[in-house]
Design a protein around this motif. Structure first.
Motif, short mmCIF file in Angstrom:
data_model
loop_
_atom_site.label_atom_id
_atom_site.label_comp_id
_atom_site.label_asym_id
_atom_site.label_seq_id
_atom_site.Cartn_x
_atom_site.Cartn_y
_atom_site.Cartn_z
N TRP A 259 46.23 49.73 36.06
CA TRP A 259 45.53 48.78 36.92
C TRP A 259 44.38 49.42 37.67
N LYS A 260 43.30 48.67 37.82
CA LYS A 260 42.13 49.15 38.55
C LYS A 260 41.64 48.07 39.51
N LEU A 261 41.57 48.43 40.78
CA LEU A 261 41.07 47.56 41.84
C LEU A 261 39.65 47.99 42.17
N ILE A 262 38.69 47.08 42.14
CA ILE A 262 37.29 47.41 42.43
C ILE A 262 36.81 46.62 43.64
N ASN A 263 36.28 47.36 44.60
CA ASN A 263 35.69 46.77 45.82
C ASN A 263 36.67 45.85 46.55
N ALA A 264 37.95 46.12 46.38
CA ALA A 264 39.02 45.34 47.03
C ALA A 264 38.95 43.86 46.67
N LYS A 265 38.29 43.53 45.56
CA LYS A 265 38.10 42.13 45.17
C LYS A 265 38.49 41.85 43.73
N GLU A 266 38.21 42.81 42.85
CA GLU A 266 38.40 42.59 41.42
C GLU A 266 39.57 43.42 40.90
N LEU A 267 40.34 42.87 39.99
CA LEU A 267 41.50 43.55 39.43
C LEU A 267 41.42 43.50 37.91
N TYR A 268 41.59 44.67 37.27
CA TYR A 268 41.48 44.75 35.82
C TYR A 268 42.64 45.54 35.23
N ASP A 269 43.02 45.16 34.02
CA ASP A 269 44.01 45.88 33.23
C ASP A 269 43.22 46.79 32.28
N THR B 132 34.04 50.83 46.05
CA THR B 132 35.29 51.59 45.92
C THR B 132 36.06 51.16 44.68
N ALA B 133 36.97 52.00 44.28
CA ALA B 133 37.91 51.64 43.22
C ALA B 133 39.20 52.40 43.45
N PHE B 134 40.28 51.82 42.97
CA PHE B 134 41.59 52.45 43.09
C PHE B 134 42.33 52.21 41.78
#
Length: 500
Positions: A441-451, A434-436
């Motif tokens: 901001w981008k959240l990937i697999n409810a674990k990783e956070l990126y700008d 998943t991603a949000f």
């Protein structure tokens, strides 16, 4: 009576003039093509027709898909997140169904691979197949069987068949047979370059030997070219190769030649797509309707990492122009095709969801030869086409209440104007990947956070260094997953009890 007719003409004639001026719409979707696979996006593959459309139109560098064939096609057709359509297809109003209310003619060629059938969901003409993948020469499905149809009637396969050419033949046929007083919507869903990697011999041989330097060298060459073309920022870094990428230098000569052949076949498939797009563009030009036809081109997901080459192909050394062959390339080539990003098809990293998109419309694009760097999504097509067709989204359709449609029209982009930003974008593959996205901001697999503003290659995970932002993203993601997916991705499944 004559006065009444005159008044009727005065009030009705402007409507028909307006209708005639509405653009034709041609949406071209290819299958499993990587972000850097077009010449105008940095590739060594010959794509002169698409390159020309891009030079006269707009290159969208931040457009996104759903990382998988059917999930992308579902959002594209419905204007909704694909998770919303589960068990809810009857409340969905597809693009052709909606445009049909505005008097558009609706045709499709190619791969369907979603709910129902094309002619049940608004298309008047159809040629193609329903499943996920088929043989390019004989139409056999990857799981066996055969699902090619012409207007939903079984299609008898001719001997000289090649799907990319055949889809274009039918597209041209539909343009020939159109009602010229009405605009049309054409959905062209090529199955190239999805596996099996198959193409005519002369097209494959054109690229034979061009990939003997290997996948890392190809990544670096494309990366350099992408900066020269201004596709990516000059200060962007190249993402590190994924952990499953093998060292080219450690391969035997025999394996290198095999890998070169596979990539040559893949390149040939994209080349042939470009040749066929050239045929369609020429037809539109000959008919004097090219100027007022919006053409959009993109891929359904990033390059595919799955090497599912079949044993008989290896054992018998079958070539990619042999209908009996079933060749795929490995993740190493997919990594190069997705330059400069990480990961691949099915993943929600940029390598899975970023697509190189081109729009061309001489009569409507006032900023030709430019870039658009706003983040967009498949759900935006429905809104865009409704605006161009001058039609509202219905509250009811065929006796069912129409479900909420999403997306933001791309029309302002055609004039060089900034359009409203998405409040959020929700990405999901089988509730596992998943991603949000919310703002930068981008959240990937409810674990990783990126700008994404500073790190679009997703190299610096900020989940620990930015705990407040991480918590905010998790909270919003769970809220939207509940709204759009009944909480399927966020609710943990109970663990099975271990047997004593």
């Amino acid at each position: 009576m004559h006065k009444l007719f005159a008044l009727f003409t005065i009030f009705i004639l402007p409507f028909f003039i307006s209708a005639d001026e509405r653009p034709n719409i041609m949406l071209i979707l290819v299958d499993d093509m990587g972000y850097s696979d077009l010449g105008c996006f940095g590739s060594e593959i010959d794509t002169p027709n698409l390159d020309k459309l891009a030079s006269q139109g707009i290159k969208f560098t931040h457009f996104t898909n759903n990382s998988k064939c059917e999930t992308t096609r579902t959002s594209l057709m419905s204007g909704r997140y694909h998770t919303e359509t589960y068990k809810d297809n009857h409340s969905t109003v597809t693009i052709p169904e909606n445009l049909g209310l505005a008097g558009y003619q609706n045709w499709m060629v190619g791969k369907w691979h979603i709910f129902d059938k094309p002619m049940d969901r608004g298309f008047e003409r159809y040629f193609g197949f329903h499943e996920g993948a088929t043989n390019f020469f004989n139409g056999e499905g990857t799981g066996g069987g055969y699902s090619y149809f012409e207007d939903e009637q079984p299609y008898e396969m001719p001997k000289d068949f090649y799907s990319t050419n055949a889809f274009t033949d039918y597209a041209i046929k539909y343009i020939d047979e159109r009602k010229k007083e009405k605009p049309f919507f054409m959905y062209m869903a090529y199955n190239a370059p999805h596996y099996p990697l198959q193409a005519p011999k002369e097209d494959v041989m054109k690229y034979r030997g061009k990939y003997m330097e290997g996948w890392q060298a190809l990544r670096e060459k494309r990366f350099k070219r992408m900066k020269e073309l201004n596709i990516i920022p000059q200060d962007m870094k190249l993402s590190k190769p994924e952990s499953n990428i093998k060292s080219w230098d450690k391969l035997s000569q025999e394996v290198k030649e095999d890998m070169d052949l596979r990539m040559a076949a893949y390149a040939a498939m994209i080349d042939v797509v470009d040749q066929n797009i050239g045929r369609v563009v020429k037809k539109l030009d000959d008919e004097k309707i090219l100027d007022n036809t919006l053409i959009i081109f993109l891929s359904d997901n990033g390059a595919c990492p799955f090497d599912r080459t079949r044993k008989p192909t290896k054992k018998n050394n079958l070539m990619p122009w042999d209908p009996a062959s079933y060749i795929c390339y490995p993740a190493s080539w997919a990594n190069a095709c997705n330059t400069p990003f990480r990961m691949y098809k099915q993943n929600q990293h940029e390598g899975g969801i970023a697509t190189s998109m081109i729009t061309h419309w001489p009569a409507g694009i006032t900023v030709p030869g430019t870039f658009n760097r706003q983040r967009g999504h498949l759900i935006d097509f429905h809104a865009t086409f409704r605006e161009l067709a001058q039609v509202d989204y219905p509250s009811e359709y065929k006796g069912n209440k129409a479900a909420k449609v999403r997306g933001i029209s791309l029309v302002p982009s055609f004039k060089g104007q900034k359009r409203p930003e998405h409040e959020f974008l929700y990405q999901n593959f089988s509730n596992r990947k998943t991603a949000f996205v919310m703002g930068k901001w981008k959240l990937i697999n409810a674990k990783e956070l990126y700008d994404l503003e500073t790190d679009r290659i997703e190299s610096n995970d900020l989940s620990e260094s930015h705990p407040e932002q991480m918590q905010l993203m998790l909270t919003e993601w769970k809220k939207r997953d509940l709204e759009l997916n009944h909480g399927r991705a966020t609710v943990k499944k109970p663990q099975k009890k271990k047997k004593k």
